[in-house]
Write an enzyme that holds these catalytic residues in place. Structure first.
Site, PDB file in Angstrom:
ATOM      1  N   GLY A  46       0.909  -1.189  -0.030  1.00  0.00           N
ATOM      2  CA  GLY A  46       0.072   0.007  -0.048  1.00  0.00           C
ATOM      3  C   GLY A  46       1.020   1.295  -0.078  1.00  0.00           C
ATOM      4  O   GLY A  46       1.867   1.099   0.594  1.00  0.00           O
ATOM      5  N   GLN A  51       2.898   9.803   1.320  1.00  0.00           N
ATOM      6  CA  GLN A  51       4.158   9.434   1.328  1.00  0.00           C
ATOM      7  C   GLN A  51       5.259   9.911   0.280  1.00  0.00           C
ATOM      8  O   GLN A  51       6.424   9.717   0.495  1.00  0.00           O
ATOM      9  CB  GLN A  51       4.094   7.782   1.332  1.00  0.00           C
ATOM     10  CG  GLN A  51       3.598   7.457   2.697  1.00  0.00           C
ATOM     11  CD  GLN A  51       3.269   5.931   2.864  1.00  0.00           C
ATOM     12  OE1 GLN A  51       2.385   5.333   2.032  1.00  0.00           O
ATOM     13  NE2 GLN A  51       4.199   5.006   3.284  1.00  0.00           N
ATOM     14  N   CYS A 108       5.728  -0.199   7.487  1.00  0.00           N
ATOM     15  CA  CYS A 108       5.463   1.127   6.604  1.00  0.00           C
ATOM     16  C   CYS A 108       6.754   1.548   5.516  1.00  0.00           C
ATOM     17  O   CYS A 108       7.780   1.574   6.319  1.00  0.00           O
ATOM     18  CB  CYS A 108       5.171   2.253   7.505  1.00  0.00           C
ATOM     19  SG  CYS A 108       4.475   3.968   6.565  1.00  0.00           S
ATOM     20  N   LEU A 109       6.360   1.741   4.471  1.00  0.00           N
ATOM     21  CA  LEU A 109       7.345   2.088   3.723  1.00  0.00           C
ATOM     22  C   LEU A 109       8.038   3.475   4.058  1.00  0.00           C
ATOM     23  O   LEU A 109       9.291   3.880   3.864  1.00  0.00           O
ATOM     24  CB  LEU A 109       7.115   2.170   2.204  1.00  0.00           C
ATOM     25  CG  LEU A 109       6.685   0.943   1.374  1.00  0.00           C
ATOM     26  CD1 LEU A 109       5.950   1.051  -0.054  1.00  0.00           C
ATOM     27  CD2 LEU A 109       7.813  -0.053   1.285  1.00  0.00           C
ATOM     28  N   HIS A 150      -4.538   2.239   7.404  1.00  0.00           N
ATOM     29  CA  HIS A 150      -2.993   2.301   7.599  1.00  0.00           C
ATOM     30  C   HIS A 150      -2.737   3.715   6.663  1.00  0.00           C
ATOM     31  O   HIS A 150      -2.401   4.663   6.970  1.00  0.00           O
ATOM     32  CB  HIS A 150      -2.133   1.249   7.427  1.00  0.00           C
ATOM     33  CG  HIS A 150      -0.719   1.718   7.434  1.00  0.00           C
ATOM     34  ND1 HIS A 150       0.193   1.265   8.515  1.00  0.00           N
ATOM     35  CD2 HIS A 150       0.104   2.397   6.387  1.00  0.00           C
ATOM     36  CE1 HIS A 150       1.560   1.627   7.966  1.00  0.00           C
ATOM     37  NE2 HIS A 150       1.457   2.398   6.936  1.00  0.00           N
ATOM     38  N   GLU A 151      -3.080   3.315   5.303  1.00  0.00           N
ATOM     39  CA  GLU A 151      -3.109   4.194   4.388  1.00  0.00           C
ATOM     40  C   GLU A 151      -3.945   5.658   4.564  1.00  0.00           C
ATOM     41  O   GLU A 151      -3.381   6.699   4.365  1.00  0.00           O
ATOM     42  CB  GLU A 151      -3.424   3.707   2.839  1.00  0.00           C
ATOM     43  CG  GLU A 151      -2.403   2.600   2.597  1.00  0.00           C
ATOM     44  CD  GLU A 151      -0.820   2.790   2.706  1.00  0.00           C
ATOM     45  OE1 GLU A 151      -0.486   4.021   2.760  1.00  0.00           O
ATOM     46  OE2 GLU A 151      -0.154   1.698   3.175  1.00  0.00           O
ATOM     47  N   HIS A 154      -2.297   8.164   6.649  1.00  0.00           N
ATOM     48  CA  HIS A 154      -1.321   8.838   5.965  1.00  0.00           C
ATOM     49  C   HIS A 154      -2.014  10.132   5.742  1.00  0.00           C
ATOM     50  O   HIS A 154      -1.295  11.232   5.515  1.00  0.00           O
ATOM     51  CB  HIS A 154      -0.816   8.002   4.856  1.00  0.00           C
ATOM     52  CG  HIS A 154       0.524   7.326   5.324  1.00  0.00           C
ATOM     53  ND1 HIS A 154       1.588   7.704   6.057  1.00  0.00           N
ATOM     54  CD2 HIS A 154       0.633   5.820   5.231  1.00  0.00           C
ATOM     55  CE1 HIS A 154       2.420   6.786   6.201  1.00  0.00           C
ATOM     56  NE2 HIS A 154       1.870   5.527   5.837  1.00  0.00           N
TER      57      HIS A 154
HETATM   58 NI    NI Z   1       2.470   3.535   5.685  1.00  0.00          NI
END
Ligand code: NI
Length: 192
Positions: A46, A51, A108-109, A150-151, A154
């Site tokens: 995701g 991000q 998380c990236l 989660h996204e 963000h």
């Molecule tokens: Ni994330």
């Protein structure tokens, strides 16, 4: 097709509250395509526009980025149970129903190498626009529900480590700042 740079927490871009997409035009479609490209390149499931330092309400999810479900019937079944039907863009997503709670080990990236358990709704129904600007609704559970929540965080300028205690968060922050220094030096950060 373009891979964009993923911001590493605590980059201030990750704290921005994303604004609503008014029209799904070509620039938004390019953004969505770039989000997919960037997510696949980083081996994530995701990615939110925040991000990549774009404060617009758009995110993408693919729980089967390597196409494993074709060969792995157990995983295919799992994906189906969660309500996942393939790569999906969510523009202006809203949770219109939710129930239960679930703890899931999240990563998380934007916080490479760190995973922690976070409590989320177990089931959600989301309403959003797709990449063509058409409204859709879907229900998700398990990892799918977790990833969407989660996204969506963000888009509110919130990163999952903010659910941790201050002590844990400070440890993560020190690790990330060190990592960032290395990255700035040209040493590539591990994003698995
Ligand atoms: Ni994330």
């Amino acid at each position: 097709m373009a891979v964009r740079k993923i911001c590493i927490w605590p980059d201030p871009a990750l704290s921005e509250i994303a604004t609503k997409v008014e029209v799904v035009d070509a620039s938004v479609q390019t953004l969505v395509q770039d989000l997919f490209d960037t997510m696949y390149e980083a081996h994530g499931v995701g990615l939110a526009a925040t991000q990549v330092a774009v404060a617009q309400r758009a995110l993408v999810i693919d729980l089967d980025p390597l196409g494993d479900a074709v060969q792995d019937s157990e995983y295919a079944e799992q994906l189906e149970t969660w309500g996942f039907k393939g790569p999906q863009a969510f523009i202006n997503p809203e949770i219109i129903a939710s129930s239960g709670s679930i703890w899931w080990e999240e990563g998380c990236l934007s916080v490479p190498g760190i995973t922690e358990k976070v409590k989320r709704f177990a089931e959600i129904t989301v309403k959003a626009l797709d990449a063509k600007g058409e409204v859709f609704e879907l229900s998700a559970s398990g990892l799918y529900a977790v990833a969407i929540q989660h996204e969506m965080d963000h888009l509110e300028g919130k990163v999952f480590v903010e659910y941790l205690s201050k002590l844990k968060r400070d440890v993560v922050k020190r690790k990330m700042l060190k990592l960032k220094t290395h990255t700035d030096d040209g040493v590539e950060a591990a994003l698995t």
